[in-house]
Design a protein around this motif. Sequence first.
Motif, mmCIF file in Angstrom:
data_model
loop_
_atom_site.group_PDB
_atom_site.id
_atom_site.type_symbol
_atom_site.label_atom_id
_atom_site.label_comp_id
_atom_site.label_asym_id
_atom_site.label_seq_id
_atom_site.Cartn_x
_atom_site.Cartn_y
_atom_site.Cartn_z
ATOM 1 N N LEU A 1 0.845 -1.181 0.000
ATOM 2 C CA LEU A 1 0.000 0.000 0.000
ATOM 3 C C LEU A 1 0.878 1.227 0.000
ATOM 4 O O LEU A 1 1.838 1.308 0.754
ATOM 5 C CB LEU A 1 -0.855 0.031 1.259
ATOM 6 C CG LEU A 1 -1.768 -1.171 1.463
ATOM 7 C CD1 LEU A 1 -2.343 -1.140 2.853
ATOM 8 C CD2 LEU A 1 -2.859 -1.137 0.428
ATOM 9 N N GLN B 1 0.525 5.091 0.403
ATOM 10 C CA GLN B 1 -0.394 6.147 0.731
ATOM 11 C C GLN B 1 -1.817 5.643 0.717
ATOM 12 O O GLN B 1 -2.705 6.264 0.175
ATOM 13 C CB GLN B 1 -0.249 7.269 -0.278
ATOM 14 C CG GLN B 1 1.135 7.868 -0.186
ATOM 15 C CD GLN B 1 1.252 9.095 -1.036
ATOM 16 O OE1 GLN B 1 0.748 9.088 -2.133
ATOM 17 N NE2 GLN B 1 1.908 10.110 -0.514
ATOM 18 N N LYS C 1 -3.076 3.417 -0.928
ATOM 19 C CA LYS C 1 -3.563 2.809 -2.161
ATOM 20 C C LYS C 1 -2.815 1.533 -2.433
ATOM 21 O O LYS C 1 -1.620 1.442 -2.219
ATOM 22 C CB LYS C 1 -3.345 3.767 -3.331
ATOM 23 C CG LYS C 1 -4.298 4.937 -3.275
ATOM 24 C CD LYS C 1 -3.913 6.007 -4.277
ATOM 25 C CE LYS C 1 -3.768 5.430 -5.663
ATOM 26 N NZ LYS C 1 -3.355 6.463 -6.626
ATOM 27 N N LYS C 2 -3.505 0.652 -2.924
ATOM 28 C CA LYS C 2 -2.872 -0.611 -3.218
ATOM 29 C C LYS C 2 -2.040 -0.493 -4.456
ATOM 30 O O LYS C 2 -2.473 0.068 -5.443
ATOM 31 C CB LYS C 2 -3.903 -1.673 -3.474
ATOM 32 C CG LYS C 2 -3.961 -2.596 -2.337
ATOM 33 C CD LYS C 2 -4.875 -3.718 -2.601
ATOM 34 C CE LYS C 2 -4.861 -4.583 -1.368
ATOM 35 N NZ LYS C 2 -5.855 -5.592 -1.391
ATOM 36 N N ARG D 1 -0.781 -2.325 -7.268
ATOM 37 C CA ARG D 1 -1.027 -3.597 -7.902
ATOM 38 C C ARG D 1 -0.052 -3.950 -8.995
ATOM 39 O O ARG D 1 0.006 -5.069 -9.452
ATOM 40 C CB ARG D 1 -2.424 -3.618 -8.497
ATOM 41 C CG ARG D 1 -3.475 -3.525 -7.435
ATOM 42 C CD ARG D 1 -4.823 -3.304 -8.034
ATOM 43 N NE ARG D 1 -5.829 -3.125 -7.013
ATOM 44 C CZ ARG D 1 -6.371 -4.124 -6.356
ATOM 45 N NH1 ARG D 1 -5.996 -5.347 -6.617
ATOM 46 N NH2 ARG D 1 -7.268 -3.897 -5.438
#
Length: 706
Positions: free
Chosen positions: A458, A460, A462-463, A465
């Motif tokens: 992650l 921040q 957010k993942k 990907r």
Amino acid sequence: MVLQKRLDYGFNGYQVPATPRATRSARVIYFIVTKRVPFRKRVEDSQVGAFDLLATVAGKLLLDKECSRASTNTSSAEDQSGVEKTTVKEERQDGDQSLKLETCNHESTSREFYVSELVSQTNDPNYSSRESPSLQNDAHLGFASVITSSDCSERFDAQKLMNGKIKNEMGSLPCKVETGPFLCGTSGGCLKPEAENKRLKDEELHGTDKVSTGEVADTCPLEDPVVLDGKPPPLVSSDSSGKLRSCGDHNPLRSFPLRRDDVNVVSRDDDEKSSGCTHPSRIKDSFRSTPCIGDRRIRKILASKYWKVASKLKDVTFSNSDENSKSGYYGRSTYKCLRSERNYPFKKRKFLHYSSVSNSDGGTSNEGISDSPEKSINGNTASVYPKMHGVTGESSSLADQRKSFHSRDSHVKLRIKSFRVPELFIEIPESATVGSLKRTVMEAVTAILGGGLRVGVLLQGKKVREDNKTLLQTGISHDDQMDALGFSLEPNPSQTSPLLCPGSSPLKCPCDTPLPLARHPANPGLVNQVTCDPSPEPHMLNLGNFVESDHDSAPTDMSLGKNLTDSKALVAVPAMSVEALAAVPAHRKSKRSEVVQRRIRRPFSVAEVEALVQAVEKLGTGRWRDVKLRAFDNAKHRTYVDLKDKWKTLVHTARISPQQRRGEPVPQELLDRVLTAHAYWSQHQAKQQLKPQQPETCLLLYNTPK
DNA sequence: ATTAGGG
DNA sequence: CCCTAAT
């Protein structure tokens, strides 16, 4: 019956909504557990792809099954451009956790795991490795795969193979091995600790030599056995212990730059080590095939008997050769096989023990994540460290070397204090003991850890990907982002090592069956259930779900299930991956689809005993099915076998002195009836069979002791 | 699927 | 409780 009241507990402040449960049976307690696995890793190398990073982390986790701790952190990282080197360091920390996981082992307390891995192709000499103290094995370790179990004869083959390969590889790779300039030190970015620096220096000094292929070849073979064997103990539960194996492919052929495929994190193998799971990359991976396995491993772990076994070390991953076939065999073995294994721990152990560690690569190419040795039997730390550690001591270890090769980028150092573990739902009868609760939680946790989880990165919040992106590209290498970097553990859909499969890796585990988990058909009642939340990820799996039916058929869980995605609940096997942990018995069926768990223990209540006695008085012994139908038709969890066993124990109980009896005391009156009925029916076996139907008569008869 | 027994 | 063998 009355609806039970349920206790809801929320760990970590999460409260789980109680699900309505129809069951009447015992109260259920739900827990949501968020566990964190503590450990720190340092990853250096901004160049490393996110995937690699994930793999590294995942590998680590697997290794650490033992202890988990909470909270995640990432510590500083720096990136320096140009160096490609990855170092992972792990340390355990005791942390805070909502649930504290403790190691069962008495043996050793501290075990450290190292995973290292990585992959880099850099030439840097500096790769640093861990500080870990134990270096003993390092040299050897460096290489790769380790075949652990001493026991197995098979191993030999494997070794041979390996050696051969290694040699080959070495031969081909000499160039690569070179030590490069020390990037770390130079690259200013490095944050390495002093210790590391030292290492690096040492490496510089010695690295070259070590690197030499010849050495490598020599060491490797020997090492494995040594290290692993050393700790031989008996115990290891197979899977539990180790499970991780790194998958490094050793293809000689490979080109240097590693691909993500190359890195494999494999972990669990189970006994069967066989199927490799993973990734072998495209090329032939000669070395190791990793098993796919989550299941097996879990199973093994679960098996209580085995737990005690000593350590297992690493699975050996053998190359395809004989081993594979064997392994394959086991791996594929059906449920039955597994079971049988259980029964015969020895067999399993043999296999299991070999956990493979594949670390190797011939130093050349890639590396998978190597894991540290699983647990050594003794838990000696030393054993633990074997392979990778070498880094410290000897810079020369192959792994190190490898790393060093390519390093040119700056390094990003990450310190992960803990991982957040996905939520677990546990359902357990109120009457369960604290110990069983612990075990249940452990099982759930281990199921997750061992069952395959994936690491999420992650940034921040957010993942991230994109596994292929480099840390640099992702921004992870920026100092300012470090604080925003987080890791999470997520259930991995496929049991295979999560990491392994990531993305598109072409590799496939033979083992993997595409089948997702099998759903537990409904057992009407659930006794314990542990489920994992599905993570958002696409393939979420539920790890363990343990369902047990009780008399009540309470579909209830299903409601829980909702939370879990569609998850099919897997039966959670209690697995302790770590030997240390181990304590929970679990059995899993082969295939991830099912995890078999030992049924939870449900002591017979006095009322049940009464019913049983009454039924037996009328029907006699030997007609358990009828007894079941007559007195326990509604108790789904009581099988005729259970009744028969209970009767057996009742008879035994009745014969021993009250002081020797344990558990909820059974009224003496009932015990007397047990003895009377037992004696009566024993005498009339044949006769009674003819006229079983007349209870009254029977009763009369027994009153008079025969 | 049951039963009987050993573990 | 589990597991097997024998029914």
